[in-house]
Every structure is written in structure tokens, then in C-alpha cells.
Design a protein around this motif. Structure first.
Motif, short mmCIF file in Angstrom:
data_model
loop_
_atom_site.label_atom_id
_atom_site.label_comp_id
_atom_site.label_asym_id
_atom_site.label_seq_id
_atom_site.Cartn_x
_atom_site.Cartn_y
_atom_site.Cartn_z
N LEU A 1 3.57 31.72 -10.26
CA LEU A 1 4.49 32.83 -9.96
C LEU A 1 5.69 32.79 -10.90
O LEU A 1 6.10 33.83 -11.44
N THR A 2 6.25 31.59 -11.12
CA THR A 2 7.42 31.49 -12.00
C THR A 2 7.07 31.76 -13.45
O THR A 2 7.89 32.29 -14.21
N ASP A 3 5.85 31.42 -13.85
CA ASP A 3 5.43 31.64 -15.24
C ASP A 3 5.06 33.09 -15.51
O ASP A 3 5.21 33.58 -16.62
N GLY A 4 4.56 33.78 -14.48
CA GLY A 4 4.02 35.12 -14.70
C GLY A 4 4.95 36.27 -14.35
O GLY A 4 4.64 37.43 -14.67
N TYR A 5 6.07 35.97 -13.69
CA TYR A 5 6.96 37.05 -13.25
C TYR A 5 8.40 36.76 -13.62
O TYR A 5 8.78 35.61 -13.90
N GLY A 6 9.22 37.79 -13.60
CA GLY A 6 10.63 37.64 -13.95
C GLY A 6 11.42 36.91 -12.88
O GLY A 6 10.97 36.72 -11.75
N GLU A 7 12.62 36.52 -13.26
CA GLU A 7 13.47 35.73 -12.36
C GLU A 7 13.75 36.46 -11.06
O GLU A 7 13.69 35.87 -9.98
N SER A 8 14.06 37.75 -11.13
CA SER A 8 14.40 38.50 -9.91
C SER A 8 13.19 38.58 -8.98
O SER A 8 13.34 38.48 -7.75
N VAL B 1 10.76 36.39 -8.76
CA VAL B 1 10.53 35.06 -8.19
C VAL B 1 11.52 34.79 -7.06
O VAL B 1 11.14 34.32 -5.98
N PHE B 2 12.79 35.09 -7.29
CA PHE B 2 13.79 34.85 -6.25
C PHE B 2 13.56 35.74 -5.04
O PHE B 2 13.78 35.33 -3.89
#
Length: 390
Positions: free
Chosen positions: A219-226, A228-229
Motif C-alpha cells: 500500500l505504501t509503495d503503490g499509493y500516495g502519502e495522503s 496511505v494515511f
């Protein structure tokens, strides 16, 4: 104004030591009322230093005094924007406003509501505390003549006493709320009551529930920071609400892992707390299903979870360096819960528990064999939680 001098003295002595905001505000308002200030509704708003709640306060009427909380989200709504509280904080001066002849298109909804309920006049002013924080209080009347200059002078003259009595209450309430936000109910109470020395701890029996978000690295590798949070916050919401509704205490967020406990105060409570933890895990699965339904409709990837549950003796207290402490729970029971959670993926069940948990609620669990658990010399019997119907 002898009555105001007496009121300030009471606030700075008995009121300041009362640790009872309802008693303080009630005494303040009744005294002013008896002195001729025609109060109908008083709101004493107190700002919080808290990431979840921005304010709390008390509303007094002749019928009684009630408290309330204000979330950060509410501050972005029309209930605050354009209100008297926003005005006095922004302009740093009191506001005196007649509630007669209001314009529904221009005046704030709160003024319209007070006027509809019979209010005739309104006054808002600031309370200044020693830490330089500012708080608001509002006064409304139903008197035909409204507030006179003399009434407003009496309110302003009584503010130092009110601030003196409310500031320690607000500081204690803010500190306790902040501790609870970051530590949870049990640890926050322990720290508040003085369990703050390095190495200080107590041993107790507890049910340990460890949950972990599957596929977090992807999830952290494939999507942006917002994104993921947002996913983490939604997942945390589901787990925390489920645990707290069943009487548990969330102790820690460890990346995407969550450590929760259900303390066992007396031996007779053991079966009940084991069942409560199992039911909390079930609630997590139900909540996650509802969350994933929303995420799917929003074209977001679904979230999956693994949960390990165990019961045993734990040590509960402070660890760390002389300058930085952490309040946590340690012990073999915690380690086993964490390690059987890791097995959820390979065994193929999202919730696994030890025999000690399963035997308290046999209708909720099914045996899934004996398995090796890292760090344990012998295999242990594990049980999977029967999942609720979709």
C-alpha cells in the motif's frame, strides 16, 4: 460593587480549589443573577490542547448547567464560522449585540435561534489565562431592556475570578484528555496518578489483542502519502472503536499494528474478558467489511487484517531512557499474541487465538490444529474465530 468583590474572592479561593466546573459556573451565574444581571443563558467555552477535541464548555440556564465537547471538524462548520466566539477571538474585543430586528440573511444562526427562544440581548467576551491562552464566554438575556452598561461592567469585573477558578480545571482536563488520547484509559490514569518513574511497573493478567494491517508495504509503495494515511486512519477507527466498545484499552499504534488489552482485575473476570476480546475482533471484521464496501465504491483497494489473541500475565509500566519514557505492556502473553497474528496469513484465517481464549467461548471458535510459533519450544493449539455472515 461589594457583591462582585465577594464573588471574585470566592472564585479565587473556594472555586479555584473545587475542581468542579459545574459548581463554579453555576455559582458565578447565580450570583450575578441575584445581583441584578438578568442572565438567561451563559456559555463558558474552554479551548483544548488536544488533536481530537478543540474545545469544551458549559452552558448555564436557570434550569441547570450542562457540559459539551467541540471537535476540530465542528470548527469548520457554520456553527462556528461567523459566531460570536469566532468574532471575539479574531478581533480581540467583546461583542454586544441586540437580538431584535435580526436579518436572517446576514446574522449568524445562533443569534436567530436565541431570538426565536425569547432572547433580547447578547454579550460575548474573552477570558485570558496565565499561559496566554484565550477562551470565550457568552451571555444572553430575555429582559425587555436587555443588558445595561452597568450589567456589562459587572460581568467584566467578575471575569478575573472566573478565570482564576476555571484555568486550573481547564489545565487538568486538557492534560488528562491529552494523556488519554496518546496513552489510552488505563495508562493515562496510571500516569496521572503518579506512576511516572522509569522502571515503575505492575504485573497483572490481561487478554492481549494484536492486530496488523495486511499488505501495508504494498500500500505504501503503490499509493500516495495522503491515500496511505487515509487508509490507516480508517483502519484505526474500526479497530479502536471495536475494542473500546467491548471494554478494552488500545495501548499502542506501531506502524500499522495495534496493541490492545482487556485487563483482568480478578480471576472471576477472566472468561468474560476473553469473550469480550473475541467479540471485539468480530466487530473489527464487521467494521472492516463496511469500510471496504465504501472503499470499493470509491475505487480504492480493500484492506485486510490479521488478529492474534492471547491471555496471560503482562508487565504494565514505564520503560525508556532517563529523558524519554514510554508507557507500555510487555511479557510473553504479548509476544504470543503478536506471533500468532503473523500466522493468520499462512494458516488462512484472519483471527487466531490460543486455547485459553477459545475455551471461554467455544461457540465463537473452531480448532485449526497445532502449530509452531516462533520463540516457543513446543507447538501450540490454535483456534480460528468464526467470521460473521457478510
Amino acid at each position: 460593587m461589594d457583591v462582585i468583590d465577594d464573588l471574585n474572592h470566592w472564585m479565587m479561593t473556594e472555586g479555584r480549589c473545587a475542581n468542579d466546573p459545574i459548581k463554579v459556573v453555576s455559582h458565578f451565574c447565580v450570583t450575578l443573577n441575584d445581583a441584578g444581571v438578568p442572565l438567561w443563558r451563559v456559555n463558558i467555552g474552554q479551548r483544548f490542547a488536544n488533536p481530537l477535541l478543540i474545545a469544551w464548555g458549559l452552558v448555564w440556564t436557570p434550569d441547570g448547567t450542562e457540559s459539551y465537547d467541540v471537535t476540530h471538524a465542528r470548527m469548520l462548520t457554520d456553527s462556528y464560522v461567523g459566531s460570536a466566539f469566532e468574532y471575539i477571538l479574531k478581533n480581540q474585543r467583546p461583542l454586544h449585540k441586540s437580538l431584535r430586528g435580526l436579518d436572517p440573511e446576514k446574522d449568524h444562526v445562533s443569534y436567530l435561534e436565541f431570538a426565536a427562544a425569547g432572547g433580547t440581548d447578547y454579550y460575548a467576551t474573552l477570558l485570558d489565562y496565565g499561559d496566554r491562552s484565550q477562551h470565550g464566554c457568552t451571555f444572553a438575556t430575555q429582559s425587555t431592556n436587555g443588558f445595561s452598561p452597568k450589567h456589562l461592567e459587572m460581568i467584566e469585573a467578575a471575569k478575573p475570578g472566573l478565570a482564576s477558578a476555571m484555568e486550573p480545571v481547564t489545565m487538568r482536563k486538557s492534560t488528562k484528555s491529552l494523556l488519554r488520547t496518546y496513552l489510552g484509559d488505563g495508562p493515562s490514569e496510571a500516569v496521572w496518578n503518579g506512576s511516572i518513574q522509569r522502571g515503575e511497573r505492575k504485573t497483572l493478567e490481561a487478554v492481549v489483542l494484536f492486530s496488523d494491517l495486511r499488505g501495508f508495504t504494498a500500500l505504501t509503495d503503490g499509493y500516495g502519502e495522503s491515500e496511505v494515511f487515509d487508509a490507516l486512519d480508517c483502519y484505526f477507527d474500526v479497530v479502536v472503536q471495536s475494542v473500546e466498545e467491548m471494554g478494552g484499552d488500545v495501548l499502542k499504534f506501531m506502524g500499522d499494528g495495534i496493541l490492545s488489552i482487556f485487563p483482568i482485575q480478578v480471576t472471576a473476570d477472566r472468561p468474560h474478558q476473553c469473550t469480550q476480546a473475541a467479540l471485539a475482533a468480530r466487530r473489527v471484521l464487521v467494521g472492516l467489511a463496511a469500510l471496504n464496501d465504501k472503499r470499493t465504491k470509491a475505487s480504492k483497494p480493500p484492506l485486510d487484517i490479521g488478529i492474534g489473541i492471547n491471555v496471560g500475565q503482562v508487565s504494565y509500566g514505564n520503560i525508556g531512557s532517563p529523558g524519554r519514557l514510554d508507557f507500555t505492556v510487555l511479557g510473553s502473553a504479548v509476544n504470543v499474541a503478536s506471533r500468532i497474528e503473523v500466522l493468520t496469513k499462512s494458516i488462512g484465517h484472519r483471527v487466531l487465538a490460543t486455547k485459553a481464549i477459545a475455551e471461554t467461548s467455544p461457540d465463537l471458535f473452531k480448532a485449526c490444529g497445532s502449530h509452531e510459533v516462533r520463540g516457543i519450544a513446543h507447538s501450540i493449539d490454535l483456534f480460528n474465530l468464526t467470521e460473521p455472515d457478510p
